[in-house]
Motif scaffolding. Structure first.
Motif, PDB file in Angstrom:
ATOM      1  N   UNK A 251       0.843  -1.193   0.000  1.00  0.00           N
ATOM      2  CA  UNK A 251       0.000   0.000   0.000  1.00  0.00           C
ATOM      3  C   UNK A 251       0.881   1.247   0.000  1.00  0.00           C
ATOM      4  N   UNK A 252       0.373   2.376  -0.506  1.00  0.00           N
ATOM      5  CA  UNK A 252       1.160   3.618  -0.470  1.00  0.00           C
ATOM      6  C   UNK A 252       1.606   3.925   0.966  1.00  0.00           C
ATOM      7  N   UNK A 253       2.760   4.549   1.068  1.00  0.00           N
ATOM      8  CA  UNK A 253       3.329   4.849   2.386  1.00  0.00           C
ATOM      9  C   UNK A 253       3.577   6.348   2.477  1.00  0.00           C
ATOM     10  N   UNK A 254       2.996   6.984   3.492  1.00  0.00           N
ATOM     11  CA  UNK A 254       3.220   8.403   3.728  1.00  0.00           C
ATOM     12  C   UNK A 254       4.545   8.578   4.461  1.00  0.00           C
ATOM     13  N   UNK A 255       5.348   9.541   4.008  1.00  0.00           N
ATOM     14  CA  UNK A 255       6.642   9.828   4.639  1.00  0.00           C
ATOM     15  C   UNK A 255       6.780  11.336   4.818  1.00  0.00           C
ATOM     16  N   UNK A 256       7.653  11.713   5.741  1.00  0.00           N
ATOM     17  CA  UNK A 256       7.931  13.140   5.898  1.00  0.00           C
ATOM     18  C   UNK A 256       8.873  13.583   4.774  1.00  0.00           C
ATOM     19  N   UNK A 257       9.163  14.861   4.728  1.00  0.00           N
ATOM     20  CA  UNK A 257      10.008  15.406   3.656  1.00  0.00           C
ATOM     21  C   UNK A 257      11.376  14.734   3.619  1.00  0.00           C
ATOM     22  N   UNK A 258      11.985  14.518   4.799  1.00  0.00           N
ATOM     23  CA  UNK A 258      13.305  13.883   4.838  1.00  0.00           C
ATOM     24  C   UNK A 258      13.255  12.484   4.230  1.00  0.00           C
TER      25      UNK A 258
ATOM     26  N   UNK B 138       4.985   9.512  -5.457  1.00  0.00           N
ATOM     27  CA  UNK B 138       5.759   8.661  -6.367  1.00  0.00           C
ATOM     28  C   UNK B 138       4.790   7.794  -7.153  1.00  0.00           C
ATOM     29  N   UNK B 139       5.051   7.592  -8.408  1.00  0.00           N
ATOM     30  CA  UNK B 139       4.198   6.747  -9.247  1.00  0.00           C
ATOM     31  C   UNK B 139       4.773   5.343  -9.286  1.00  0.00           C
ATOM     32  N   UNK B 140       3.961   4.380  -8.889  1.00  0.00           N
ATOM     33  CA  UNK B 140       4.415   2.987  -8.859  1.00  0.00           C
ATOM     34  C   UNK B 140       4.528   2.426 -10.275  1.00  0.00           C
ATOM     35  N   UNK B 141       5.547   1.617 -10.494  1.00  0.00           N
ATOM     36  CA  UNK B 141       5.741   0.945 -11.779  1.00  0.00           C
ATOM     37  C   UNK B 141       5.956  -0.529 -11.508  1.00  0.00           C
TER      38      UNK B 141
END
Length: 194
Positions: A141-148, A190-193
């Motif tokens: 599943x998509x993962x949320x991350x901070x800017x760093x 980010x776009x998954x491929x």
């Protein structure tokens, strides 16, 4: 001896017939995008909020009707419209915790989806202090991350583009960004491929 030659000839003809029959159309789900049917409305609907995942399916594939000769490209050639303030970019070296270095992109025809090609000179945009990122994968599943975390992932992928470590391997470099009225990047997807 003549009977065995006839039997061998019959077996070869039957094998060739079965081999040719196996070369028929491939109806597997990943091949269905090659046809002339349009993708579902859900696949072409633009994102309605900045937090929504990026629209990864392009407009209906541009294909020639069966039996006609055409110079038109086949496949998915244009992406779905994005909300105001969002665009597809290709990050390049020089991206830091304060600045995104990128190239603009243009749509290119792809077999299963529209693809993006970097164009023009390198550009820069400052990150908003509250900017965040979203990593994508076909395995998780998509993962949320901070800017760093987003910058670290971008730079690791720039250094080793074919890295497949963990559940979030490097994409083909395609990112959708949201930019505020002052020109600062507030969010990256980010776009998954596959």
């Amino acid at each position: 001896m003549p009977v065995s030659r006839r039997l061998l000839a019959t077996a070869l003809v039957a094998t060739a017939a079965f081999g040719l029959a196996a070369c028929g159309p491939d109806n597997s789900p990943d091949q269905s995008a090659k046809g002339t049917t349009a993708p579902t409305a859900a696949a072409t609907a633009p994102a309605t909020s900045p937090a929504a995942a990026p629209a990864t399916k392009g407009a209906a594939p541009t294909t020639a009707p069966a039996g006609s000769a055409s110079d038109e490209p086949e496949g998915f050639c244009t992406h779905a419209p994005l909300p105001a303030g969002q665009k597809w970019i290709y990050p390049v070296k020089g991206t830091s915790s304060t600045t995104l270095t990128y190239r603009d992109t243009k749509d290119a025809c792809g077999v299963n989806d529209v693809s993006f090609e970097p164009v023009g000179a390198d550009r820069t945009a400052a990150f908003a202090p509250t900017a965040k990122g979203h990593l994508s994968s076909v395995m998780a599943a998509p993962k949320d991350v901070d800017l760093a975390g987003a910058v670290k992932h971008i730079n690791e992928c720039l250094a080793s583009p074919h890295s497949e470590k963990g559940s979030y391997p490097c994409s083909a470099g395609d990112y959708k960004v949201a930019v505020d009225a002052s020109g600062k990047v507030t969010e990256l997807w980010e776009r998954a491929h596959s």
